[in-house]
Design an enzyme around this catalytic site. Structure first.
Site, short mmCIF file in Angstrom:
data_model
loop_
_atom_site.label_atom_id
_atom_site.label_comp_id
_atom_site.label_asym_id
_atom_site.label_seq_id
_atom_site.Cartn_x
_atom_site.Cartn_y
_atom_site.Cartn_z
N ASN B 393 42.68 44.87 39.10
CA ASN B 393 43.20 45.82 40.08
C ASN B 393 43.69 47.09 39.42
O ASN B 393 43.01 48.11 39.43
CB ASN B 393 44.30 45.15 40.92
CG ASN B 393 44.78 46.04 42.05
OD1 ASN B 393 44.32 47.16 42.22
ND2 ASN B 393 45.71 45.54 42.83
N ASP B 394 44.87 47.04 38.82
CA ASP B 394 45.48 48.25 38.26
C ASP B 394 44.59 48.96 37.24
O ASP B 394 44.61 50.18 37.15
CB ASP B 394 46.83 47.91 37.59
CG ASP B 394 47.89 47.55 38.62
OD1 ASP B 394 47.75 48.00 39.78
OD2 ASP B 394 48.83 46.83 38.27
N VAL B 395 43.79 48.19 36.51
CA VAL B 395 42.98 48.80 35.45
C VAL B 395 41.82 49.61 36.01
O VAL B 395 41.09 50.24 35.26
CB VAL B 395 42.43 47.74 34.46
CG1 VAL B 395 43.57 47.04 33.76
CG2 VAL B 395 41.53 46.75 35.16
#
Lengths: 102, 466
Positions: B393-395
């Site tokens: 997700n965040d990456v």
């Protein structure tokens, strides 16, 4: 004046840090997990201290606190040595070059 | 065996350990490297037995404990699933830490056995080295236990913070130095026990404020600590093998922590001081307007991929949780049969430890030359047809490049949004670890696939085959 042996050990230590630095940077990122498990296994070479502790003392009394701690440290380090090397081996086995898909 | 001869053998085993790490520079040489490591260990242990020489009754116990530990280790190594690797490594670090503490205490109680003087009159240098070894070992132990509990899910992965936390930690760290000084000047053993107790406490307090997704840094850091602990003991025992190994492991862990921090564009101290992701959570829930997302199913995904000529897979921790690596491999096999080019893109901090995703893919028989690191593959997204994000997700969040206000601004991310279309497998729309919305969800070319990663991948494969 004689040089204290400690200085020699310190030199080994510092130089080894440099070796570690260059060797570890050359490790390919995809093998970072095996790197952690193998460093874990080799740092268990602390078992040599545990063996000395376990074998110390006189033979008529092998259950001094210091001996027992040595025994315990031996088994902890042994878990790491066997577990660490074998799990690394298991992982590296998976990185074997596969035949290209048909 | 003379002391000089055994010292030479210890040097040889230290040398073999260097070769063991050197071997990991490529998968082809890695197995040979591991063999060198084992050889080094065998030499070190054999030499120790020979140099002690006194084969008293104690030897039987030594061998029994060695065997018991060895059997447990062997059992664990063969039984452990690859997805549990981070927990395993954390657990192993705690054992190194604890055995360092035991050896240090043992040497403190019985210094004659180690040629360090007599009880109450231990050589000053040895006492300092012993204290460092014991303190670092104790910190490694309790810290690794907390990391283990967090990774295992027994303890919540969310950061635990309280007022005055950093102040307390600083105070305890200073007290370690004071205790070491008092111990050395007075040789009173109580200072040694307090020193160890305080160190256990520090390890515990140091790790509780650090959240689950920062575990790659924590594990690497503890890896490094276990090395320094070993080196400290090595100085006490005047053992070259231990000193070399300790230095190698210490710098290895430090480099890995550095790489992980860089992968998140955060400083080491920012990670260590912890609390990341805890404070921002509330902010993101407040302004939660419902923005429309495109919702798809396995059929749509299969259709998109079938018509693509190249697909990039972006795996993350969610893939490990869902154990989806084998299902993923099957899907990729089906794609390849349709002459679609498939590659994998791995972010440095994907997963819970360095290289976590690579091992899982290797387990699923993905050839390692199809797996690429962030810098190698990031330019390819613009030319790819489909990006398949599974459990990450965040990456992938483009906000890291565009919004200086964002907590993850500046973090290197995979340029997933440049693909013609993005398939995002996720269980719900909830924000990721950093507690921020992923802009990618709302893009026109993004299709959200809400399902369990493994289930969805299997469904797509079925649809591809039809």
């Amino acid at each position: 004046m004689e040089i204290d042996p400690f200085i020699f050990r310190l030199s080994i230590f510092i130089l080894s840090i440099f070796i570690g630095y260059y060797v570890v940077w050359s490790v390919t990122p995809s093998l970072h997990t095996p790197l952690m498990s193998v460093t874990n296994a080799i740092s268990s070479v602390i078992i040599v201290g545990a063996i000395i502790a376990g074998l110390a003392g006189r033979s008529d009394n092998v259950f001094t606190v210091s001996n027992i701690l040595g025994f315990l440290a031996i088994s902890l380090a042994a878990v790491n040595i066997f577990g660490g090397f074998l799990v690394t081996q298991r992982m590296l086995q998976m990185y074997k070059k596969k035949k290209k898909d048909k | 065996m003379s002391a000089n001869l055994s010292a030479i053998f210890y040097l040889i085993s230290g040398f073999l350990f260097i070769l063991a790490l050197r071997g990991l520079s490529s998968p082809e040489t890695s197995r040979q490297g591991n063999f060198f490591g084992i050889l080094g260990m065998v030499i070190a242990i054999t030499v120790t037995f020979l140099s002690v020489g006194s084969f008293s009754i104690g030897l039987i116990y030594v061998l029994i404990f060695l065997l018991v530990g060895g059997l447990i280790g062997t059992f664990i190594a063969y039984k452990i699933p690859m997805t549990a690797m981070p927990e395993l490594v954390a657990g192993f670090h705690s054992l190194v830490g604890l055995s360092a503490v035991f050896v240090a205490i043992s040497a403190f109680l019985n210094p004659e056995a180690f040629n360090l003087g007599s009880p109450g009159d231990i050589k000053l240098a040895s006492l300092i080295e012993m204290s460092i070894g014991a303190a670092v070992g104790a910190i490694t132990f309790s810290g690794s236990i907390i990391a283990f509990l967090k990774l295992q899910g027994i303890m919540s992965g969310s950061p635990i913070t309280f007022k005055g936390q950093h102040f307390l930690n600083a105070l305890l760290l200073i007290s370690i130095i004071i205790l070491t000084y008092l111990l050395c000047s007075s040789q009173i053993s109580n200072f040694f026990w307090i020193l160890i107790a305080v160190s256990f406490l520090i390890g515990f307090l140091l790790i509780i404020p650090i959240g689950g997704a920062d575990m790659p840094v924590v594990i690497s850091m503890l890896n490094s600590y276990s090395g320094w602990a070993a080196a400290g003991i090595g100085f006490t025992l005047e053992n070259t093998a231990l000193i070399i190994t300790g230095a190698l492991v210490g710098s290895s862990g430090a480099i890995l922590s550095y790489i992980m921090c860089k992968g998140m564009n955060r400083s080491f101290f920012n990670v260590i001081l912890g609390g990341f992701g805890a404070t921002k959570q509330s902010a993101s829930t407040e302004n939660k307007e419902q923005r429309p997302v495109k919702n798809g199913n396995a059929e749509d995904a299969a259709f998109l991929m079938k018509n693509a000529s190249s697909v990039i897979i972006v795996p993350g921790y969610g893939m490990a949780v869902a154990q989806a690596q084998h299902a993923l491999r099957e899907m990729v096999d089906t794609l390849k049969k349709n002459d679609i080019k498939v590659t994998y893109a791995i972010h440095p901090v994907a997963g819970r430890m360095p290289g976590h995703m690579n091992v899982l893919l290797a387990e699923a028989n993905v050839p390692y030359d199809e797996v690429f690191e962030l810098e190698e593959i990031n330019n390819d997204f613009a030319n790819a047809d489909v990006a398949f994000v599974i459990g990450a997700n965040d990456v992938t969040n483009p906000v890291a490049k565009t919004d200086p206000q964002s907590p993850i601004y500046g973090m290197p991310v995979l340029d997933v949004e440049k693909c013609k279309s993005v398939l995002f497998v996720k269980r719900s729309l909830s924000p990721g670890y950093a507690g921020i919305d992923n802009e990618l969800f709302y893009k026109d070319n993004t299709l959200m696939l809400f399902a369990d990663a493994k289930k969805m991948t299997e469904d797509i494969t079925k649809n591809l085959k039809n």
